[in-house]
Design a protein around this motif. Sequence first.
Motif, PDB file in Angstrom:
ATOM      1  N   GLN A   1       0.836  -1.197   0.000  1.00 35.17           N
ATOM      2  CA  GLN A   1       0.000   0.000   0.000  1.00 35.17           C
ATOM      3  C   GLN A   1       0.876   1.254   0.000  1.00 35.17           C
ATOM      4  OE1 GLN A   1      -3.461  -0.286  -0.108  1.00 35.17           O
ATOM      5  NE2 GLN A   1      -2.872  -2.429  -0.410  1.00 35.17           N
ATOM      6  N   VAL A   2       0.257   2.359  -0.395  1.00 41.86           N
ATOM      7  CA  VAL A   2       0.933   3.648  -0.407  1.00 41.86           C
ATOM      8  C   VAL A   2       0.086   4.631   0.387  1.00 41.86           C
ATOM      9  CG1 VAL A   2       1.676   5.584  -1.835  1.00 41.86           C
ATOM     10  CG2 VAL A   2       2.085   3.234  -2.611  1.00 41.86           C
ATOM     11  N   GLN A   3       0.709   5.364   1.273  1.00 41.49           N
ATOM     12  CA  GLN A   3       0.029   6.404   2.023  1.00 41.49           C
ATOM     13  C   GLN A   3       0.565   7.756   1.570  1.00 41.49           C
ATOM     14  OE1 GLN A   3       1.711   3.784   3.928  1.00 41.49           O
ATOM     15  NE2 GLN A   3      -0.154   2.640   3.524  1.00 41.49           N
ATOM     16  N   LEU A   4      -0.349   8.716   1.413  1.00 45.32           N
ATOM     17  CA  LEU A   4       0.010  10.052   0.941  1.00 45.32           C
ATOM     18  C   LEU A   4      -0.497  11.086   1.937  1.00 45.32           C
ATOM     19  CD1 LEU A   4      -1.101   9.572  -2.772  1.00 45.32           C
ATOM     20  CD2 LEU A   4       1.226   9.445  -1.900  1.00 45.32           C
ATOM     21  N   VAL A   5       0.350  12.036   2.264  1.00 42.06           N
ATOM     22  CA  VAL A   5      -0.027  13.109   3.175  1.00 42.06           C
ATOM     23  C   VAL A   5       0.339  14.442   2.541  1.00 42.06           C
ATOM     24  CG1 VAL A   5       0.297  14.122   5.447  1.00 42.06           C
ATOM     25  CG2 VAL A   5       0.303  11.629   5.191  1.00 42.06           C
ATOM     26  N   GLU A   6      -0.676  15.288   2.337  1.00 43.79           N
ATOM     27  CA  GLU A   6      -0.449  16.604   1.745  1.00 43.79           C
ATOM     28  C   GLU A   6      -0.256  17.646   2.846  1.00 43.79           C
ATOM     29  OE1 GLU A   6      -3.841  14.810  -0.919  1.00 43.79           O
ATOM     30  OE2 GLU A   6      -3.420  14.965   1.229  1.00 43.79           O
ATOM     31  N   SER A   7       0.428  18.706   2.481  1.00 43.03           N
ATOM     32  CA  SER A   7       0.585  19.839   3.383  1.00 43.03           C
ATOM     33  C   SER A   7       0.808  21.092   2.555  1.00 43.03           C
ATOM     34  CB  SER A   7       1.769  19.620   4.338  1.00 43.03           C
ATOM     35  OG  SER A   7       2.970  19.489   3.604  1.00 43.03           O
ATOM     36  N   GLY A   8       0.649  22.252   3.196  1.00 35.86           N
ATOM     37  CA  GLY A   8       0.973  23.503   2.531  1.00 35.86           C
ATOM     38  C   GLY A   8      -0.202  24.338   2.080  1.00 35.86           C
ATOM     39  N   GLY A   9      -1.416  23.863   2.261  1.00 34.47           N
ATOM     40  CA  GLY A   9      -2.567  24.663   1.856  1.00 34.47           C
ATOM     41  C   GLY A   9      -2.761  25.843   2.787  1.00 34.47           C
ATOM     42  N   VAL A  92     -10.087  22.100  -2.852  1.00 39.91           N
ATOM     43  CA  VAL A  92      -9.314  21.142  -2.069  1.00 39.91           C
ATOM     44  C   VAL A  92      -8.373  20.438  -3.049  1.00 39.91           C
ATOM     45  CG1 VAL A  92      -9.352  19.097  -0.615  1.00 39.91           C
ATOM     46  CG2 VAL A  92     -11.176  20.806  -0.414  1.00 39.91           C
ATOM     47  N   TYR A  93      -7.107  20.433  -2.723  1.00 41.86           N
ATOM     48  CA  TYR A  93      -6.096  19.841  -3.590  1.00 41.86           C
ATOM     49  C   TYR A  93      -5.699  18.471  -3.038  1.00 41.86           C
ATOM     50  CZ  TYR A  93      -5.599  24.103  -6.279  1.00 41.86           C
ATOM     51  OH  TYR A  93      -5.843  25.177  -7.112  1.00 41.86           O
ATOM     52  N   TYR A  94      -5.692  17.500  -3.939  1.00 47.01           N
ATOM     53  CA  TYR A  94      -5.396  16.124  -3.559  1.00 47.01           C
ATOM     54  C   TYR A  94      -4.163  15.620  -4.307  1.00 47.01           C
ATOM     55  CZ  TYR A  94     -10.224  16.026  -1.872  1.00 47.01           C
ATOM     56  OH  TYR A  94     -11.400  16.278  -1.214  1.00 47.01           O
ATOM     57  N   CYS A  95      -3.369  14.863  -3.618  1.00 45.68           N
ATOM     58  CA  CYS A  95      -2.239  14.162  -4.213  1.00 45.68           C
ATOM     59  C   CYS A  95      -2.690  12.752  -4.577  1.00 45.68           C
ATOM     60  CB  CYS A  95      -1.098  14.113  -3.196  1.00 45.68           C
ATOM     61  SG  CYS A  95       0.372  13.240  -3.726  1.00 45.68           S
ATOM     62  N   ARG A  96      -2.266  12.289  -5.735  1.00 45.33           N
ATOM     63  CA  ARG A  96      -2.622  10.941  -6.191  1.00 45.33           C
ATOM     64  C   ARG A  96      -1.357  10.248  -6.678  1.00 45.33           C
ATOM     65  NH1 ARG A  96      -3.072   8.797 -11.176  1.00 45.33           N
ATOM     66  NH2 ARG A  96      -4.512   7.078 -11.541  1.00 45.33           N
ATOM     67  N   ALA A  97      -1.245   8.977  -6.350  1.00 50.38           N
ATOM     68  CA  ALA A  97      -0.125   8.165  -6.833  1.00 50.38           C
ATOM     69  C   ALA A  97      -0.655   6.897  -7.465  1.00 50.38           C
ATOM     70  CB  ALA A  97       0.814   7.817  -5.687  1.00 50.38           C
ATOM     71  N   GLU A  98       0.034   6.473  -8.513  1.00 49.36           N
ATOM     72  CA  GLU A  98      -0.284   5.215  -9.180  1.00 49.36           C
ATOM     73  C   GLU A  98       0.855   4.249  -8.876  1.00 49.36           C
ATOM     74  OE1 GLU A  98      -2.250   4.392 -13.460  1.00 49.36           O
ATOM     75  OE2 GLU A  98      -0.181   5.090 -13.537  1.00 49.36           O
ATOM     76  N   ALA A  99       0.514   3.115  -8.314  1.00 44.59           N
ATOM     77  CA  ALA A  99       1.558   2.193  -7.875  1.00 44.59           C
ATOM     78  C   ALA A  99       1.195   0.759  -8.217  1.00 44.59           C
ATOM     79  CB  ALA A  99       1.777   2.338  -6.365  1.00 44.59           C
ATOM     80  N   TRP A 100       2.229  -0.037  -8.513  1.00 44.00           N
ATOM     81  CA  TRP A 100       2.060  -1.458  -8.845  1.00 44.00           C
ATOM     82  C   TRP A 100       2.137  -2.260  -7.561  1.00 44.00           C
ATOM     83  CZ3 TRP A 100       0.610  -4.114 -13.044  1.00 44.00           C
ATOM     84  CH2 TRP A 100       0.840  -5.487 -13.064  1.00 44.00           C
ATOM     85  N   GLY A 110      -4.349  11.123  -1.204  1.00 42.17           N
ATOM     86  CA  GLY A 110      -4.174  11.755   0.091  1.00 42.17           C
ATOM     87  C   GLY A 110      -5.501  12.282   0.598  1.00 42.17           C
ATOM     88  N   GLN A 111      -5.483  12.889   1.771  1.00 38.60           N
ATOM     89  CA  GLN A 111      -6.713  13.350   2.398  1.00 38.60           C
ATOM     90  C   GLN A 111      -7.139  14.722   1.880  1.00 38.60           C
ATOM     91  OE1 GLN A 111      -3.758  13.695   3.709  1.00 38.60           O
ATOM     92  NE2 GLN A 111      -3.709  15.791   4.478  1.00 38.60           N
ATOM     93  N   GLY A 112      -6.249  15.411   1.188  1.00 34.20           N
ATOM     94  CA  GLY A 112      -6.565  16.716   0.629  1.00 34.20           C
ATOM     95  C   GLY A 112      -6.133  17.859   1.529  1.00 34.20           C
ATOM     96  N   THR A 113      -5.855  18.984   0.897  1.00 36.10           N
ATOM     97  CA  THR A 113      -5.505  20.196   1.618  1.00 36.10           C
ATOM     98  C   THR A 113      -6.235  21.372   0.972  1.00 36.10           C
ATOM     99  OG1 THR A 113      -3.668  21.552   2.462  1.00 36.10           O
ATOM    100  CG2 THR A 113      -3.386  20.631   0.259  1.00 36.10           C
ATOM    101  N   GLN A 114      -6.822  22.218   1.795  1.00 39.26           N
ATOM    102  CA  GLN A 114      -7.633  23.325   1.290  1.00 39.26           C
ATOM    103  C   GLN A 114      -6.764  24.495   0.852  1.00 39.26           C
ATOM    104  OE1 GLN A 114     -11.206  23.655   1.049  1.00 39.26           O
ATOM    105  NE2 GLN A 114     -10.603  25.492  -0.096  1.00 39.26           N
ATOM    106  N   VAL A 115      -7.053  24.999  -0.337  1.00 41.40           N
ATOM    107  CA  VAL A 115      -6.429  26.225  -0.836  1.00 41.40           C
ATOM    108  C   VAL A 115      -7.553  27.223  -1.105  1.00 41.40           C
ATOM    109  CG1 VAL A 115      -5.191  27.294  -2.753  1.00 41.40           C
ATOM    110  CG2 VAL A 115      -4.433  25.084  -1.844  1.00 41.40           C
TER     111      VAL A 115
END
Length: 119
Positions: A1-9, A92-100, A110-115
């Motif tokens: 699995q891959v976990q994504l955490v956004e920051s900076g909004g 809301v900005y979301y990070c997405r990753a594609e992984a095998w 990711g959970q998203g970050t508000q801008v």
Amino acid sequence: QVQLVESGGGLVQAGGSLRLSCAASGSTFSIRTMEWYRQAPGKQRELVAGHSNGGSTRYADSVKGRFTISRDNAKNTVSLQMNSLLPEDTAVYYCRAEAWINGYWGQYWGQGTQVTVSS
């Protein structure tokens, strides 16, 4: 699995800048593409920018020349530098990753970050 955490909004005035970051953990060696999406109230989620493993990038027409995506594979991060922000960039900005993983290409979000861009 891959976990994504956004920051900076955050909240910024029109014409200002923000930098978003997304940190990946887990099976990061299997990540192919990392992208930023956004979703404004009442609208569909849309692709903002993408960065492939090979280094190619792509942008939505609405952000070309204002936003820059960058990726640090050693740190497993992807960033989005946003300049000349407009009120219509509010979302809301979301990070997405594609992984095998487990024999197929999976999508991880990711959970998203508000801008919020004020006029």
